[in-house]
Structure formats: C-alpha cells, structure tokens
Motif scaffolding. Structure first.
Motif, PDB file in Angstrom:
ATOM      1  N   VAL A 158       0.842  -1.198   0.000  1.00  0.00           N
ATOM      2  CA  VAL A 158       0.000   0.000   0.000  1.00  0.00           C
ATOM      3  C   VAL A 158       0.879   1.250   0.000  1.00  0.00           C
ATOM      4  O   VAL A 158       0.645   2.190  -0.756  1.00  0.00           O
ATOM      5  CB  VAL A 158      -0.940  -0.001   1.229  1.00  0.00           C
ATOM      6  N   VAL A 159       1.922   1.234   0.836  1.00  0.00           N
ATOM      7  CA  VAL A 159       2.807   2.401   0.932  1.00  0.00           C
ATOM      8  C   VAL A 159       3.387   2.731  -0.434  1.00  0.00           C
ATOM      9  O   VAL A 159       3.373   3.891  -0.857  1.00  0.00           O
ATOM     10  CB  VAL A 159       3.964   2.141   1.933  1.00  0.00           C
ATOM     11  N   VAL A 160       3.895   1.723  -1.149  1.00  0.00           N
ATOM     12  CA  VAL A 160       4.610   2.023  -2.390  1.00  0.00           C
ATOM     13  C   VAL A 160       3.697   2.152  -3.608  1.00  0.00           C
ATOM     14  O   VAL A 160       4.116   2.687  -4.620  1.00  0.00           O
ATOM     15  CB  VAL A 160       5.721   0.981  -2.695  1.00  0.00           C
ATOM     16  N   MET A 161       2.461   1.665  -3.537  1.00  0.00           N
ATOM     17  CA  MET A 161       1.624   1.720  -4.744  1.00  0.00           C
ATOM     18  C   MET A 161       0.526   2.760  -4.703  1.00  0.00           C
ATOM     19  O   MET A 161       0.279   3.438  -5.694  1.00  0.00           O
ATOM     20  CB  MET A 161       1.043   0.338  -5.047  1.00  0.00           C
ATOM     21  N   THR A 162      -0.178   2.866  -3.577  1.00  0.00           N
ATOM     22  CA  THR A 162      -1.328   3.778  -3.568  1.00  0.00           C
ATOM     23  C   THR A 162      -1.255   4.833  -2.480  1.00  0.00           C
ATOM     24  O   THR A 162      -1.971   5.828  -2.544  1.00  0.00           O
ATOM     25  CB  THR A 162      -2.641   3.000  -3.353  1.00  0.00           C
ATOM     26  N   GLY A 163      -0.433   4.628  -1.460  1.00  0.00           N
ATOM     27  CA  GLY A 163      -0.403   5.560  -0.335  1.00  0.00           C
ATOM     28  C   GLY A 163      -1.775   5.684   0.323  1.00  0.00           C
ATOM     29  O   GLY A 163      -2.117   6.722   0.873  1.00  0.00           O
ATOM     30  N   GLY A 164      -2.558   4.624   0.282  1.00  0.00           N
ATOM     31  CA  GLY A 164      -3.867   4.628   0.935  1.00  0.00           C
ATOM     32  C   GLY A 164      -5.001   5.023  -0.005  1.00  0.00           C
ATOM     33  O   GLY A 164      -6.156   4.730   0.253  1.00  0.00           O
ATOM     34  N   GLY A 165      -4.684   5.715  -1.086  1.00  0.00           N
ATOM     35  CA  GLY A 165      -5.718   6.198  -2.001  1.00  0.00           C
ATOM     36  C   GLY A 165      -6.159   5.141  -2.986  1.00  0.00           C
ATOM     37  O   GLY A 165      -5.713   3.998  -2.893  1.00  0.00           O
ATOM     38  N   PRO A 166      -6.979   5.412  -3.946  1.00  0.00           N
ATOM     39  CA  PRO A 166      -7.721   6.675  -4.074  1.00  0.00           C
ATOM     40  C   PRO A 166      -8.859   6.782  -3.054  1.00  0.00           C
ATOM     41  O   PRO A 166      -9.477   5.764  -2.737  1.00  0.00           O
ATOM     42  CB  PRO A 166      -8.284   6.586  -5.499  1.00  0.00           C
ATOM     43  N   ILE A 167      -9.077   7.994  -2.577  1.00  0.00           N
ATOM     44  CA  ILE A 167     -10.093   8.306  -1.562  1.00  0.00           C
ATOM     45  C   ILE A 167     -10.032   7.324  -0.397  1.00  0.00           C
ATOM     46  O   ILE A 167     -11.066   6.835   0.072  1.00  0.00           O
ATOM     47  CB  ILE A 167     -11.531   8.340  -2.156  1.00  0.00           C
ATOM     48  N   GLY A 168      -8.854   7.038   0.068  1.00  0.00           N
ATOM     49  CA  GLY A 168      -8.698   6.193   1.258  1.00  0.00           C
ATOM     50  C   GLY A 168      -9.148   4.757   1.092  1.00  0.00           C
ATOM     51  O   GLY A 168      -9.328   4.040   2.064  1.00  0.00           O
ATOM     52  N   SER A 169      -9.307   4.301  -0.157  1.00  0.00           N
ATOM     53  CA  SER A 169      -9.908   2.984  -0.359  1.00  0.00           C
ATOM     54  C   SER A 169      -8.940   1.829  -0.130  1.00  0.00           C
ATOM     55  O   SER A 169      -9.361   0.687  -0.081  1.00  0.00           O
ATOM     56  CB  SER A 169     -10.483   2.882  -1.778  1.00  0.00           C
ATOM     57  N   THR A 170      -7.644   2.098  -0.010  1.00  0.00           N
ATOM     58  CA  THR A 170      -6.706   0.982   0.184  1.00  0.00           C
ATOM     59  C   THR A 170      -6.052   0.986   1.568  1.00  0.00           C
ATOM     60  O   THR A 170      -5.034   0.350   1.766  1.00  0.00           O
ATOM     61  CB  THR A 170      -5.603   0.979  -0.892  1.00  0.00           C
ATOM     62  N   TYR A 171      -6.640   1.712   2.515  1.00  0.00           N
ATOM     63  CA  TYR A 171      -6.119   1.659   3.886  1.00  0.00           C
ATOM     64  C   TYR A 171      -6.289   0.263   4.465  1.00  0.00           C
ATOM     65  O   TYR A 171      -7.382  -0.285   4.447  1.00  0.00           O
ATOM     66  CB  TYR A 171      -6.862   2.648   4.785  1.00  0.00           C
ATOM     67  N   THR A 172      -5.181  -0.308   4.959  1.00  0.00           N
ATOM     68  CA  THR A 172      -5.286  -1.520   5.770  1.00  0.00           C
ATOM     69  C   THR A 172      -4.960  -1.111   7.201  1.00  0.00           C
ATOM     70  O   THR A 172      -4.472  -0.005   7.434  1.00  0.00           O
ATOM     71  CB  THR A 172      -4.279  -2.586   5.324  1.00  0.00           C
ATOM     72  N   LEU A 173      -5.213  -2.021   8.164  1.00  0.00           N
ATOM     73  CA  LEU A 173      -4.956  -1.703   9.570  1.00  0.00           C
ATOM     74  C   LEU A 173      -3.509  -1.278   9.805  1.00  0.00           C
ATOM     75  O   LEU A 173      -3.233  -0.250  10.419  1.00  0.00           O
ATOM     76  CB  LEU A 173      -5.228  -2.933  10.429  1.00  0.00           C
ATOM     77  N   ALA A 174      -2.574  -2.088   9.279  1.00  0.00           N
ATOM     78  CA  ALA A 174      -1.160  -1.790   9.520  1.00  0.00           C
ATOM     79  C   ALA A 174      -0.752  -0.514   8.790  1.00  0.00           C
ATOM     80  O   ALA A 174       0.052   0.271   9.298  1.00  0.00           O
ATOM     81  CB  ALA A 174      -0.289  -2.961   9.083  1.00  0.00           C
ATOM     82  N   PHE A 175      -1.324  -0.293   7.603  1.00  0.00           N
ATOM     83  CA  PHE A 175      -1.017   0.948   6.903  1.00  0.00           C
ATOM     84  C   PHE A 175      -1.551   2.138   7.675  1.00  0.00           C
ATOM     85  O   PHE A 175      -0.891   3.177   7.774  1.00  0.00           O
ATOM     86  CB  PHE A 175      -1.606   0.957   5.480  1.00  0.00           C
ATOM     87  N   TYR A 176      -2.729   1.984   8.260  1.00  0.00           N
ATOM     88  CA  TYR A 176      -3.314   3.055   9.065  1.00  0.00           C
ATOM     89  C   TYR A 176      -2.360   3.431  10.203  1.00  0.00           C
ATOM     90  O   TYR A 176      -2.094   4.608  10.443  1.00  0.00           O
ATOM     91  CB  TYR A 176      -4.669   2.601   9.607  1.00  0.00           C
ATOM     92  N   ALA A 177      -1.821   2.408  10.874  1.00  0.00           N
ATOM     93  CA  ALA A 177      -0.893   2.663  11.978  1.00  0.00           C
ATOM     94  C   ALA A 177       0.356   3.393  11.481  1.00  0.00           C
ATOM     95  O   ALA A 177       0.787   4.391  12.062  1.00  0.00           O
ATOM     96  CB  ALA A 177      -0.499   1.351  12.654  1.00  0.00           C
ATOM     97  N   TYR A 178       0.906   2.907  10.393  1.00  0.00           N
ATOM     98  CA  TYR A 178       2.112   3.510   9.811  1.00  0.00           C
ATOM     99  C   TYR A 178       1.836   4.956   9.408  1.00  0.00           C
ATOM    100  O   TYR A 178       2.613   5.872   9.688  1.00  0.00           O
ATOM    101  CB  TYR A 178       2.534   2.678   8.593  1.00  0.00           C
ATOM    102  N   ASP A 179       0.702   5.155   8.765  1.00  0.00           N
ATOM    103  CA  ASP A 179       0.319   6.472   8.250  1.00  0.00           C
ATOM    104  C   ASP A 179       0.125   7.469   9.400  1.00  0.00           C
ATOM    105  O   ASP A 179       0.599   8.600   9.340  1.00  0.00           O
ATOM    106  CB  ASP A 179      -0.984   6.293   7.456  1.00  0.00           C
TER     107      ASP A 179
END
Lengths: 302, 275
Positions: free
Chosen positions: A243-264
């Motif tokens: 997620v970090v390297v491909m979408t950064g959580g986007g588009p419109i927050g649709s690719t947030y995972t739990l661990a990405f949320y913590a990292y973010d």
C-alpha cells in the motif's frame, strides 16, 4: 518448528564461572533483543494508553482508552478494519496456488530448478522496486490493460490503482505475486519430507493421481499446510508495504489496511498515540490468530 | 519413438503451465530490463518487447548522473554488510551459549528468545523509532542497523546447527585443553558453516531489499540505500521512464545475482526455518 532440545550432561555442575561465561556469550544478543524486541512490546502496549511525547517519554500523559475511542470514531480506521478482513481473501488463493505449483515442480523432470528460481524472483525483489514495476503494469496504457484489450475482454482501460472499487484488489494481487514463490518453497520442503511408501502402497491399490493427492498427500502435509496458512494469515493481517509504495492509501482512502493506518498515523500524521493504539489492535489480533494456530498444532502432531 | 511421444504428451501440459506461471512471476522484471536497455519505440508497445530495440546503456548512465546512485549503492553495501556481520556474530555467540554451554536460566533464556518470534511485533517499528529518537540515532546508519540485529530467528537457526554437532567432538577438544573460546571459534563455527552461510544470505537479501524501516529512520537522501533511493528517483523523474527503469534494474541486479549463485543455501535456510 522442532521441540527445544537440551543435551543435559549430569556429570558437569553449574559453577558461577560457567554461568558467567555463558552470560558473556549471550550478552550482546540479549542486550539488543531487550532494547529492540522485548521492550517495544511492553512499552508500546503501555504508551497506547498515553498521549505520547516522543522526545521525553516521561512527559507522556495517561489518557486511558481515549486513543482507542478516537480510533473507533474514525471512519478511516473502520474502513481499514474492513479492508484488512477483505485482504484475508489472499490467504486461500495463495495457499492453493503455491501448493499446486509445489506439486508441479517437485517432480524429477528437466529444468524444474530453473522454474523454481523463476517463481522465486518476486520474493527477493524489494517492495519499492515492486511498487515501481507494478505501477507501470497497472498504468492506463500499461501491459495489463493492453493484454486485456488484445484479448477483447475490455473496451476501455481499467484504472487498476485509480478506481476506488478496484485498487485494493490490485494491491492484493501484487501481494499474491510477491508471496507465491515463498510458500511454494515451504510446500516443496514439506512434500520432500513425506514418506514415499504410503503413496506407493496406494498406487499399488489402484488409487489414481487425484485420489492419492487429496486422500494421502494433503492429510500428511497438514503440519506444513497449517504453518503456511498461519504465516500468510499473519502476513495478510499486517499487509501494508504494498500500500505504501503503490497507492499511499488512495484513491479516496480505499486501500487503507490496519497496519497501513498505523504507519500512516505515525510517520505521516505524526500522531504516535493513535498509531500505537492502532498497532496494539493489530498486535492483539495477530497474537490471537497465532495462539489459535498453535493450539491446533499441539493437538495435531506427535 | 513411442516413448518420446508419451513423454511429450504427458509433459506438454505441465510445462506449458509452468512456462505461463514463470512468465507471470518474471515478466515485470524482464520488461523493466528491456525498457531500461531499449532506446527506440513506445515502451507500452503491445505485444511487449522483451528484447529491446537498439539496446544501449545510455539510461543507466543517465540514472547514475541524475541521482547519486553510486552513493545509494555504497549505503546499501554498508547497511547490509554491517547487519550481516552483526547478526552472524550475535546469533552465533548466543546460539553457542544456548546449545553447547550449561548455565542457570538457560531454559528461560531460550524460551524468551523464542517468544520474540511469536509475540506480536507490530508495535516495534513505532516504539523503535521513538527509542532511536531518544538515543539520538535517527538519520544514521547505526540507527537503521541496530534494531535489525535483534534477530531471534538467527539465534534459533544457529542453536539448531550447533545441536547437530556430536558432543564427543567438544569433549575431545576439552580433554586436549581447549578453552571455551577456542571450542567456539575453532570447532563449533567451522562445523556450522552451512547454517552461517544460509543466515548470511538470508539477512543480506532481507536488508538489501528493506524499504520501510530505512525510509522511516533516514531523513537525508544522501544516507538512503538503493531500495529507498530508487523510489526517490521515480518521484523526481516521473516522466523519464527508461531512466527509472535503469535505476530499478541496478537495484535488483546485485541481489538477483547473489540469489542465483547461492540459492542452495537460501532455500536451505528456509527449510531450516520450517523444520
């Protein structure tokens, strides 16, 4: 994992000198483990209940469950939970594919080693490189759209990473691509540890290849199956590098995972309190999953 | 002739399937390589060209001049080298104590080491960053390397390797008057060669490819390893696809070559982790 073994030698007594020497051998590793492996788990769990001051931890203020309350009230966090549950779909798919692949390349046929190597290439590739390469593959003009258009499966290019209904699945697919070779190797190791006699006996009894696989190989492979499923479940639970390297959580927050949320929250929003609370949630779920699996292991083997 | 035909018939489906999967796993890399070396035509041409038209090293040269790729390379070498060396030293010393030596609290220490493999470690990245901030070690290679040395997997792997060595060998050396240090250095380490090699390659590949942790610890680009620097390249030169592809290839190539040369040990290391 084999049982811890101890070669006890009753003729030698423990003297304080023996003890001192052993601790000298252990000291470097234990110091590092203490500081960067044990301490973080305890401290992190505690700090999740404070308003963290990262420059002076003693100035952190106890806030009880406030950080967790904030998570609960954050729609992005809830979406991350849902996405993480969706992410678990990778597990059965990758396990079935890896097992099938392992069976295919485990045969004594020419060039099998070459194939194994080819399947392992994604495993030894940095996630940042993976992000760049798949960014191109998923491009509107990229290979994937071109291939599908050539096969006449699509009329207009698909926004693999820009369409919020699809992006998470595109990211999951890359996780599948990255992990396939890894689990394949574990399954090969498992297959090679199986006794040959049972299958030969079944062959003499007239069982066909399909029956032998489902009735004999799969049940005997159970420990490896469980280990791989546990590993990939835990990996899916904490998935976020892609997620970090491909979408950064986007588009419109649709690719947030739990661990990405913590990292973010930690490294982009610098809200360490909320990041630690989110990490604690991931840790807890991971721990429960691991524990369930270990119970399973214990009742099975030996 | 009949035999050849049966073989072909039974092998053909299997090999076609394997070829297809191999193309799937290696295609992004092959395509990136062709893009990096090619100089003519549309990079998105379909069907894709896996052999570049008018191959040239121009883009590799341009990538090296646009960003400090050489610098990134040496940073990678430094970080990976220090991590591998440190891991081998720490893991073999601790593994030796847990396998060969006898001391009070041994069982407890071993279980504690195993516990770090099982305990949830998702909290680590954030707390370790906080710890490094307090130790004033952020934005330094030391800060990247130090937490990576807490490698319980390595300790476990080497303890298992030392367990395989027959006790008689140690006893014989003891009778000959060897000190514990000599036993470790002259007897145990050489006999654990394959395990050490597996751990070294394993650690090297993991560290070389690590992205998140160095990206979190390091703030100044001149400290970046390749895996972090290459994304920096793609952010800065988004339009120059071939140059980015060149940087990407330079990032993967060393570890790919190493993996090809040492895959026997690598796979064995994975085996050791399962059993």
């Amino acid at each position: 994992m084999s049982k811890p073994t101890f070669k006890l030698n009753p003729s030698r007594h423990h003297s304080w000198r023996d003890d001192a020497r052993a601790w000298l051998f252990l000291a470097p590793a234990l110091l590092v483990l203490l500081l960067f492996a044990f301490w973080p788990v305890g401290l992190g769990a505690m700090l999740a209940f404070t308003e963290v001051n990262i420059f002076d931890l003693t100035a952190s203020r106890w806030v009880g469950l406030a950080n967790f309350q904030a998570l609960w009230d954050d729609p992005t966090f809830i979406a991350s939970v849902v996405n993480t549950l969706l992410y678990l779909l990778v597990v059965p798919v990758i396990q079935l594919a890896a097992l099938a692949l392992a069976v295919l390349v485990n045969a004594q046929l020419p060039a099998m080693k070459l194939f194994r190597t080819a399947f392992f290439v994604p495993v030894v590739t940095s996630v940042s490189v993976v992000g760049i390469m798949w960014g191109w593959m998923y491009n509107e003009d990229g290979m994937l759209n071109q291939l599908l258009a050539w096969l006449r499966l699509i009329d207009a290019p698909i926004g693999w990473l820009s369409d919020e209904r699809i992006a998470l699945f595109s990211v999951m697919f890359v996780t599948f691509w990255r992990g396939l070779g890894y689990y394949m190797v574990l399954y090969i190791a498992g297959l090679q540890a199986l006794p040959q006699e049972v299958e030969e006996a079944a062959m003499l009894d007239g069982a066909n290849r399909w029956q032998r696989f489902w009735r004999i190989t799969v049940p005997m492979l159970r420990p490896t199956l469980l280990l791989c499923t546990l590993l990939s479940t835990l990996a899916a639970m904490k998935a976020f590098e892609e997620v970090v390297v491909m979408t950064g959580g986007g588009p419109i927050g649709s690719t947030y995972t739990l661990a990405f949320y913590a990292y973010d929250q930690g490294f982009r929003a610098f809200d360490f309190s909320r990041a630690l609370a989110a990490s604690a949630v991931v840790s807890l779920i991971g721990f429960v999953l691991a524990w369930i699996n270990f119970r399973f292991f214990r009742t099975e083997g030996r | 002739m009949h035999l050849v035909r049966t073989l072909l018939l039974s092998w053909a489906p299997r090999y076609s399937l394997l070829l297809l999967v191999a193309l799937f796993t290696t295609f992004p890399f092959l395509w990136t390589l062709s893009t990096a070396l090619g100089d003519a035509g549309n990079i998105y041409a379909f069907p894709p060209q896996l052999w570049p038209e008018a191959p040239t090293l121009r883009h590799i040269e341009e990538a090296r001049q646009s960003i400090p790729l050489d610098r990134f390379f040496w940073n990678s070498v430094l970080i990976s080298g220090a991590t591998v060396a440190g891991t081998l030293v720490l893991a073999s010393l601790a593994g030796y104590a847990l396998s060969v030596l006898r001391f009070r609290g041994q069982r407890l220490v071993f279980l504690a080491v195993l516990a770090t493999l099982i305990l949830p470690s998702e909290l680590n990245i954030i707390v370790n960053f906080i710890t490094l901030t307090m130790l004033k070690l952020t934005n330094s290679h030391t800060g990247v390397v130090l937490p990576l040395l807490a490698n319980a997997f390595g300790i476990f792997l080497l303890k298992q390797a030392f367990d395989e060595i027959p006790a008689e060998i140690f006893d014989a050396a003891r009778i000959d008057g060897a000190s514990e240090w000599q036993l470790f250095w002259r007897v145990a380490l050489p006999l654990a060669g394959p395990a050490l090699a597996a751990l070294a390659i394993f650690t090297l590949v993991a560290t070389w490819n690590a992205y998140i942790w160095p990206a979190v610890v390091l703030q100044s680009p001149d400290q970046y390893p390749l895996a972090v620097g290459v994304l920096y390249l793609s952010g800065t030169f988004a339009a120059k696809t071939r140059v980015i592809a060149a940087g990407t290839v330079l990032t993967i190539l060393p570890v790919l070559i190493l993996f090809l040369l040492a895959q026997r040990y690598f796979m064995r290391g994975l085996d050791g982790a399962v059993k």
